[in-house]
Design an enzyme around this catalytic site. Structure first.
Site, PDB file in Angstrom:
ATOM      1  N   LEU A 188      20.600  42.883  52.374  1.00  0.00           N
ATOM      2  CA  LEU A 188      20.333  41.791  53.306  1.00  0.00           C
ATOM      3  C   LEU A 188      20.380  42.314  54.740  1.00  0.00           C
ATOM      4  O   LEU A 188      20.840  43.416  55.000  1.00  0.00           O
ATOM      5  CB  LEU A 188      21.368  40.677  53.113  1.00  0.00           C
ATOM      6  CG  LEU A 188      21.463  40.064  51.713  1.00  0.00           C
ATOM      7  CD1 LEU A 188      22.552  38.996  51.673  1.00  0.00           C
ATOM      8  CD2 LEU A 188      20.133  39.467  51.277  1.00  0.00           C
ATOM      9  N   GLY A 219      10.052  37.857  59.542  1.00  0.00           N
ATOM     10  CA  GLY A 219      10.146  38.912  60.548  1.00  0.00           C
ATOM     11  C   GLY A 219       8.858  39.624  60.902  1.00  0.00           C
ATOM     12  O   GLY A 219       7.766  39.060  60.824  1.00  0.00           O
ATOM     13  N   HIS A 238      39.028  43.406  89.460  1.00  0.00           N
ATOM     14  CA  HIS A 238      38.768  44.693  90.123  1.00  0.00           C
ATOM     15  C   HIS A 238      39.645  45.773  89.492  1.00  0.00           C
ATOM     16  O   HIS A 238      40.835  45.551  89.272  1.00  0.00           O
ATOM     17  CB  HIS A 238      39.093  44.594  91.618  1.00  0.00           C
ATOM     18  CG  HIS A 238      38.976  45.912  92.331  1.00  0.00           C
ATOM     19  ND1 HIS A 238      37.764  46.469  92.662  1.00  0.00           N
ATOM     20  CD2 HIS A 238      39.927  46.783  92.743  1.00  0.00           C
ATOM     21  CE1 HIS A 238      37.986  47.625  93.273  1.00  0.00           C
ATOM     22  NE2 HIS A 238      39.290  47.841  93.330  1.00  0.00           N
TER      23      HIS A 238
END
Length: 466
Positions: free
Chosen positions: A38, A144, A444
């Site tokens: 799959l 697809g 930061h």
């Protein structure tokens, strides 16, 4: 004969996610996959294996080019073990596809192995080791795409190859010729460039990654040339010929002069095309467009009312995450919900290093639409975090409406851009202004500070660190 509320044909990111969401919403669901594993193209021969090779090759490049500067001395010669690199890639694929098997069992989704084809709008024949037929009240087509080629190119899959073969080569090319300067060609080109191959890119358009903002194309072109890529834009390939272990590519340049390229491998990466072979769509009353895509309306519904289609087989960008969103959209539509997808806010990413990421409108699109906008840009080299990690190439660019300050597009190239783009998607989903981002605290030192600085530049031309 087994009957289902929903049958999904294809188990790629769109298909398996659609199946899971359908099952979560209480529908009896089946998924049909013609291959033994799959996950579709993305998990087996696309996104996942290519990123595994990109990461492995990046480690190798760091070892030979940057470790010494970091104070890391390695005795002896650092060598590439391509066999192990490919084996690790396959292990990542196997683990990932195995995870999909688990999710199917967890969600009680019946899995059928074989080629699914419509007998009619509610019956699907599955041809595998045995032939089975199931009944489905609704069907989601998620079959697809496959690599596209050019009519005159013969893909022998040995020396003239597609991305599928490029992911399992048994040797490092001496000279890899890449036809197509898009995402797939540049990513795989960078893998083998890092491992020692000479890489030549031939692109028909006047710039690489031509669908993205031109500023990103220009910067990536500069960076790749610094990495010793041979990049040839505005070149029209007209022939590809293999002679033994040599591949000869002929192309016409911008002036119309013929140029010849010789290498030992040629990767054809000119895009992908929808895959509907064997689907027998017409038997179900499902119409295809002239481009071979399945025709759908705004609800992703085909010309057959109980059949939907998603992902690469329908219009739009061929992206795994776009297919996932569409899979969830259809599942929730079938459940009577009212989901939405904003296609403008589906990000695009190129996983080269530096990474390239983009969401929303490009400058070219805003100019074409005659939208008045302002630009805020910030270079990655101005960040402390970038200097610390030696990733100083690239920038973040924010495009905002000139009158309202609403963010219209965000384009970035730099380390971890693929992850950073999510901040821009969230901001744009909530219709944030550049000033909104500029007033948010960013940790930061981080790469995301570049987004804040670009927002400051767009808000009032007041970036703090440049």
């Amino acid at each position: 004969m087994n009957s289902y509320d929903v049958a999904v044909i294809g188990s790629g990111p769109g298909g398996y996610v659609a199946a899971i969401r359908c099952a979560q919403l209480g529908m009896k669901t089946a998924i049909i996959e013609k291959y033994s594993t799959l996950g579709g193209t993305c998990l087996n021969v696309g996104c996942i294996p290519s990123k595994a090779l990109l990461d492995s090759s990046h480690h190798y490049e760091d070892a030979i080019k940057h470790f010494e500067e970091h104070g890391i001395d390695i005795p002896g010669e650092v060598k590439v073990n391509l066999k192990q690199m490919i084996a690790r890639k396959q292990a990542v694929v196997d683990q990932t596809t195995g995870g999909i098997d688990f999710l199917m069992k967890k969600n009680k989704i019946d899995v059928y192995e074989g080629l699914g084809s419509f007998k009619d709008a509610t019956h699907i024949t599955i041809k595998g080791k045995e032939t089975t037929e199931i009944e489905a009240k609704n069907t989601i087509i998620a079959t697809g795409s496959k690599p596209a080629s050019l009519p005159f190119i013969k893909l022998d899959k040995e020396r003239v190859i597609t991305s599928t073969e490029a992911l399992k080569l048994t040797e490092i090319p001496k000279h890899l010729i890449v036809i197509g300067g898009g995402v797939i060609g540049l990513e795989l080109g960078q893998v083998y460039k890092r491992l020692g191959a000479e890489v030549t890119v031939i692109e028909y358009m006047d710039r690489i990654i031509p669908t993205m903002d031109s500023g990103l194309s220009k910067e990536l072109n500069k960076v790749l040339k610094k990495q010793k890529f041979n990049i040839n834009v505005s070149h029209k390939v007209k022939s590809v010929e293999r002679k033994g272990k040599e591949v000869i590519v002929k192309a016409d340049n911008k002036k119309g002069d013929e140029v010849e390229f010789k290498g030992d491998y040629c990767l054809v990466s000119v895009g992908r095309k929808p895959y509907t072979d064997g689907l027998n769509a017409e038997a179900a009353g499902v119409k295809l467009t002239e481009r071979g895509q399945i025709e759908v309306n705004d609800h992703l519904q085909t010309s057959a009312k109980n059949i939907y289609a998603i992902g690469d087989v329908v219009k739009g960008a061929m992206l795994a995450h776009k297919a996932e969103e569409e899979g969830v959209f259809v599942a929730e539509t079938l459940a009577g919900q009212k989901p939405h997808i904003d296609y403008n806010l589906i990000p695009g990413v190129v996983y080269t290093w530096p990474e390239v990421a983009s969401v929303g409108q490009t400058e070219e699109q805003l100019k074409d639409a005659k939208v008045e906008y302002k630009v805020g840009s910030f270079p990655m080299r101005a960040l402390g975090r970038s200097r610390a990690s030696m990733d100083i190439d690239g920038f973040v660019k924010i495009l905002a409406d000139k009158k309202t300050d609403e963010i219209l597009g965000v384009h970035m190239i730099g380390a971890r851009a693929a992850d950073m783009i999510a901040e821009a998607v969230v901001a744009m989903e909530y219709r944030a202004s550049a000033e909104d981002i500029s007033r948010m605290s960013h940790a930061h030192p981080t790469f995301t500070e570049a987004i804040k600085e670009a927002a400051l530049a767009a808000t009032d031309d007041r970036a703090l660190h440049v």
